[in-house]
Design an enzyme around this catalytic site. Sequence first.
Site, PDB file in Angstrom:
ATOM      1  N   SER A   1       0.810  -1.211   0.000  1.00 42.99           N
ATOM      2  CA  SER A   1       0.000   0.000   0.000  1.00 42.99           C
ATOM      3  C   SER A   1       0.843   1.260   0.000  1.00 42.99           C
ATOM      4  CB  SER A   1      -0.987   0.020   1.170  1.00 42.99           C
ATOM      5  OG  SER A   1      -0.478  -0.610   2.276  1.00 42.99           O
TER       6      SER A   1
ATOM      7  N   HIS B   1      -3.328  -3.433  -6.074  1.00 46.23           N
ATOM      8  CA  HIS B   1      -3.601  -2.885  -4.751  1.00 46.23           C
ATOM      9  C   HIS B   1      -5.071  -3.055  -4.388  1.00 46.23           C
ATOM     10  CE1 HIS B   1      -3.923   0.806  -1.958  1.00 46.23           C
ATOM     11  NE2 HIS B   1      -3.497  -0.229  -1.273  1.00 46.23           N
TER      12      HIS B   1
ATOM     13  N   GLU C   1      -6.731  -1.041  -7.458  1.00 46.28           N
ATOM     14  CA  GLU C   1      -5.820  -0.177  -8.221  1.00 46.28           C
ATOM     15  C   GLU C   1      -4.729  -1.055  -8.836  1.00 46.28           C
ATOM     16  OE1 GLU C   1      -5.938   4.060  -5.762  1.00 46.28           O
ATOM     17  OE2 GLU C   1      -4.396   2.616  -5.241  1.00 46.28           O
TER      18      GLU C   1
HETATM   19  P1  NAD Z   1      -0.844  -9.144   7.890  1.00 42.27           P
HETATM   20  O1  NAD Z   1       0.184  -8.859   8.914  1.00 42.27           O
HETATM   21  O2  NAD Z   1      -2.220  -9.457   8.291  1.00 42.27           O
HETATM   22  O3  NAD Z   1      -0.354 -10.376   7.005  1.00 42.27           O
HETATM   23  C1  NAD Z   1       0.946 -10.547   6.541  1.00 42.27           C
HETATM   24  C2  NAD Z   1       1.167 -12.048   6.363  1.00 42.27           C
HETATM   25  O4  NAD Z   1       2.384 -12.239   5.667  1.00 42.27           O
HETATM   26  C3  NAD Z   1       1.300 -12.807   7.692  1.00 42.27           C
HETATM   27  O5  NAD Z   1       0.469 -13.941   7.657  1.00 42.27           O
HETATM   28  C4  NAD Z   1       2.757 -13.214   7.711  1.00 42.27           C
HETATM   29  O6  NAD Z   1       2.980 -14.446   8.384  1.00 42.27           O
HETATM   30  C5  NAD Z   1       3.053 -13.333   6.254  1.00 42.27           C
HETATM   31  N1  NAD Z   1       4.456 -13.231   5.942  1.00 42.27           N
HETATM   32  C6  NAD Z   1       5.354 -12.367   6.431  1.00 42.27           C
HETATM   33  N2  NAD Z   1       6.571 -12.618   5.917  1.00 42.27           N
HETATM   34  C7  NAD Z   1       6.428 -13.639   5.053  1.00 42.27           C
HETATM   35  C8  NAD Z   1       7.320 -14.363   4.222  1.00 42.27           C
HETATM   36  N3  NAD Z   1       8.594 -14.040   4.157  1.00 42.27           N
HETATM   37  N4  NAD Z   1       6.820 -15.358   3.498  1.00 42.27           N
HETATM   38  C9  NAD Z   1       5.535 -15.695   3.548  1.00 42.27           C
HETATM   39  N5  NAD Z   1       4.645 -15.058   4.327  1.00 42.27           N
HETATM   40  C10 NAD Z   1       5.089 -14.046   5.075  1.00 42.27           C
HETATM   41  O7  NAD Z   1      -0.783  -7.918   6.890  1.00 42.27           O
HETATM   42  P2  NAD Z   1      -1.913  -7.394   5.880  1.00 42.27           P
HETATM   43  O8  NAD Z   1      -2.696  -6.355   6.530  1.00 42.27           O
HETATM   44  O9  NAD Z   1      -2.565  -8.556   5.275  1.00 42.27           O
HETATM   45  O10 NAD Z   1      -1.025  -6.656   4.779  1.00 42.27           O
HETATM   46  C11 NAD Z   1      -0.272  -7.358   3.824  1.00 42.27           C
HETATM   47  C12 NAD Z   1       0.145  -6.433   2.699  1.00 42.27           C
HETATM   48  O11 NAD Z   1      -1.005  -5.844   2.117  1.00 42.27           O
HETATM   49  C13 NAD Z   1       1.035  -5.276   3.097  1.00 42.27           C
HETATM   50  O12 NAD Z   1       1.947  -5.021   2.059  1.00 42.27           O
HETATM   51  C14 NAD Z   1       0.054  -4.120   3.246  1.00 42.27           C
HETATM   52  O13 NAD Z   1       0.675  -2.869   3.063  1.00 42.27           O
HETATM   53  C15 NAD Z   1      -0.884  -4.429   2.121  1.00 42.27           C
HETATM   54  N6  NAD Z   1      -2.218  -3.832   2.254  1.00 42.27           N
HETATM   55  C16 NAD Z   1      -2.868  -3.838   3.439  1.00 42.27           C
HETATM   56  C17 NAD Z   1      -4.139  -3.284   3.533  1.00 42.27           C
HETATM   57  C18 NAD Z   1      -4.888  -3.313   4.853  1.00 42.27           C
HETATM   58  O14 NAD Z   1      -5.890  -2.606   4.957  1.00 42.27           O
HETATM   59  N7  NAD Z   1      -4.491  -4.102   5.814  1.00 42.27           N
HETATM   60  C19 NAD Z   1      -4.740  -2.712   2.389  1.00 42.27           C
HETATM   61  C20 NAD Z   1      -4.057  -2.745   1.174  1.00 42.27           C
HETATM   62  C21 NAD Z   1      -2.797  -3.299   1.117  1.00 42.27           C
END
Ligand code: NAD
Length: 733
Positions: free
Chosen positions: A442, A463, A475
Site C-alpha cells: 500500500s 492494490h 488499483e
Molecule cells: P498481515 O500482517 O495481516 O499479514 C501478513 C502475512 O504475511 C502474515 O500472515 C505473515 O505471516 C506473512 N508473511 C510475512 N513474511 C512472510 C514471508 N517471508 N513469506 C511468507 N509469508 C510471510 O498484513 P496485511 O494487513 O494482510 O497486509 C499485507 C500487505 O497488504 C502489506 O503489504 C500491506 O501494506 C498491504 N495492504 C494492506 C491493507 C490493509 O488494509 N491491511 C490494504 C491494502 C494493502
Amino acid sequence: MSETNFHFETDGEGFAIITWDMPGRSMNLISLAAMEELAEAVERVASDESIKGAIITSAKKDFTGGADITMLASLFGAYEEKFAADEKAARAELLGQSSRLSRIFRRLETCGKPFVAAVKGTSMGGGTELMLACHGRVVADKGTKIGLPEVKIGIFPGAGGTQRVMRMVDAQAGLQFLLQGRTLDAAKAKAMGLVDEVVAEEDLLACAREMLRGGLSPVKPWDEEKYRLKGPAAIFTPAGFQFWPAANALYRKETQDNYPAARLIMQSVFEGLQLPMDQALDVESRYFAKVLTTKEARAMIRSLFVSLQELNKGARRPEGVPPTQFSKIGVIGAGFMGAGIAYVSARAGMEVVLIDREMEAAEKGKAHCESLLAKEVERGRMSEAAAGEVLARIHTTTEYSALAEAELVIEAVFENRQVKADVTQGVANHLGENGIMASNTSTLPITSLAEAYREPAEFVGIHFFSPVDKMLLVEVILGEKTGEKALAVALDYVRAIRKTPIVVNDSRGFYANRCVTAYLLEGHLMLTEGVPAAMIENAGKMAGMPVGPLSLNDEVGLDLGWKIVQATEADLGPEAVSAEQKALLEELVERRQRFGRKNGKGFYDYEGREKRLWPGLADIAAPRNAEKFDIAELKQRLLVTQALEAARTVEEGVITDPREADLGSILGFGFAPFTGGTLSYIDFMGVGAFVKLAEKLAEKHGPRFKPNKLLREMAKKGETFYGRFGADESKAA
Ligand code: NAD
C-alpha cells in the site's frame, strides 16, 4: 408492424405471444425502436377482435436489462442546446419524450385486453415497470431477479414504477424497494405482492395461458370505480399520518437530501397517491423529466453506468495481448489481505496456492476463508456444497515450488522492503516463464519493489482495499518498467474476480489513499480548531461521505495514521506533515494508547457494536461553540480537499483518465456518489468556480487548499477534466 425487437404471433386460442428478442444483443434493452414496436403490438392486441389476451415474454436468457441508459443520457445531451435557446419549449419537448414509455404502458394497462408478463432471469428498470403494467405476472422460480435500480444512477422509475409499486405492495416495503434499488428474487417478489405466480421456467407460458383462460381482468384494481387505497398509502388516514412523517425522516437520514432522484421519488409517490392513476402518472412523468435534467443524474449516469461499463470491459487494457484464463494463482502471505485475495480468487473458480512462512499461518488464512464462506451459506447466498468446492480450491503450503504453473502470483506479506524483496526473489526462482508477479503493497513504490524481480517488466502492483471480499475497487499500479503483458494480466485478473480496476502510475500513496488521507487530515484539523467532534462527523455524512472522518480513521487505525505521518516526515521532511495533526495523533496513539476500533479506543469508545465519541477528546482539543462554525463550509472543506488531491494526481500523471479518478473515488472510499466522483465534482461545479472556492478556503484555512497550476490553467481556458483528458469529449460536462 415491424418485428425487429418483438415477434408477434397468435395461437389457436386467440392469445397473442409477444416475444422480446433484440437483435445483435445478448440482453433485451428498451431502445427507441423497441418502444415503438411495443406500442404497435399493444395496438394490435387492442384492435384485433380475434385476440383475447396477450403474453409478453423473452427469447433470451433474461427478460430485460431495462432502458438503454446511453439513450437516456443522449436524450438529455440533445436538449442542452435547446435549453439554452428556449427553456420552456425544450422542457415541454423533453417531457413529451421522457413520458413516452409511461404512456405506452398505460395504454397497455387500459386497452381492454388482459396482458400477462412471463418473466425469467433479470428484469430491471423499464422491464419491471412493463411487468407491473401487465394484468398478471408469472416468473421463473430460479434465477429471477427483479429490480428498479434507477435510483442508483441518479434517476428513478419514470414509466409508472413509483405509482404502481405503491398501489400493489405495503407502503414501507414499496418505498424501500424504490429508494434502495435492491434486487428481489422470485420468492421475495411474490411475498411482497409484485408477482402473482412463481413456476418452473418451462411452465411459464402454460401458467400465463392458464391465467388468461381463467378470466384475468383487463381492468386494474385502481381503475375500478370503488377503488380505495389501503394502509398508509391512504395518506390522509391515521395510518398515513403515522407513516409519512417517519418515512420523510428516514429519507433524510439515508440521503442527507443529496440525491434529487430520491427526493423526487418521495414527491412523486406522496403526490401521486392522492390522485387517480392517469394524473398520478402525469405527476411522475413531470418529476422524471425534471430528474433527467439534474446534474446529479448526469454525473451519476456518466460515472456509475457509462464509465463503470467501459472500465469493466477493459477500456485501459492494452490491445494485442491475448486474454489470460486463470486456472491457478499464487498468494504469498496468508494474513488479513492475503486470505481475502485467496478467497475472492477461489470464488472466481481459480485454484489458489496460499503460502506463508509457517503452515500454521497459511492454515489460519484458509480458516478465514472458511468463515467467510460459512457466512455466505448462513445467508442463503451459497449452498454448502458450493462453499466446500471453493474451499477445496485453496491449497496451503510453505513451498514456492507449488507456484510453477501459476499465471499470476500476488504477494501480501508484511509491509517491509526486505521481506518483500526476499519473497520476490523466491517467486522469481520458481514461477514459470509465463507467470506475472504482483505486489499488494500500500505504500512502497512498485518501481523499486520490481528491482528484486528477475524481469521488472513482468512485475505490477495490484492494490486491494480492505476488506477484500467487500470492496469493489482494485488499483493496478504501473511501475516505471511494468510491461503491457503484466498490465493486461492484472486487468484480466481483476475482471475475473469481478472487481473494477483503475490504472494508476506509481507514486507515494497511489490514488485512493492520497485522497482519503486528505479527508482524514481535514477532520483532524477541524478537531484541533475546536469544531465539536459530532459536528465534524455530521458534516462528513452531510457532504455525502459514508462515514465521518473520525469514524473512518478509527476503522483504518489511528496507529497506522501515526506511522504514515512519521514515515512521511522521515522521507520528505517536516514541511510535508501538519504539525497539528502530528501532535494530535502522537497524543492519542503514543500517550493515550488509542489505536482505533481494533483496541476499542479511538476517537470513539467501543463496546461491542455500540460506539460513542470519547469524552476525553475535549481535553485534547477543547471544543468551541458549534454556532461559531458554518456547516456549509465544513462540508465544502471535506470534499474540496479530496478533489484537490485528485486534481494533483492528474497533474502529476498518477491518474491519466478522469473516469478512473471518479470511479476510483466512489468505489474506493465512497466519495459523495451524487457528485459523480472527485473530478466530476469539480467539472460540474465548473473549474472556475471550484478554483475560486479553493482560493477562498486557502485564504482562511491555509495553503493546503491552494489550487494547483493545472486547475488554474483549466479555469483560465474554461476547460473541464472530461473535455481535456476525457476519452470522449462529447461527454464533457
Ligand atoms: P498481515 O500482517 O495481516 O499479514 C501478513 C502475512 O504475511 C502474515 O500472515 C505473515 O505471516 C506473512 N508473511 C510475512 N513474511 C512472510 C514471508 N517471508 N513469506 C511468507 N509469508 C510471510 O498484513 P496485511 O494487513 O494482510 O497486509 C499485507 C500487505 O497488504 C502489506 O503489504 C500491506 O501494506 C498491504 N495492504 C494492506 C491493507 C490493509 O488494509 N491491511 C490494504 C491494502 C494493502
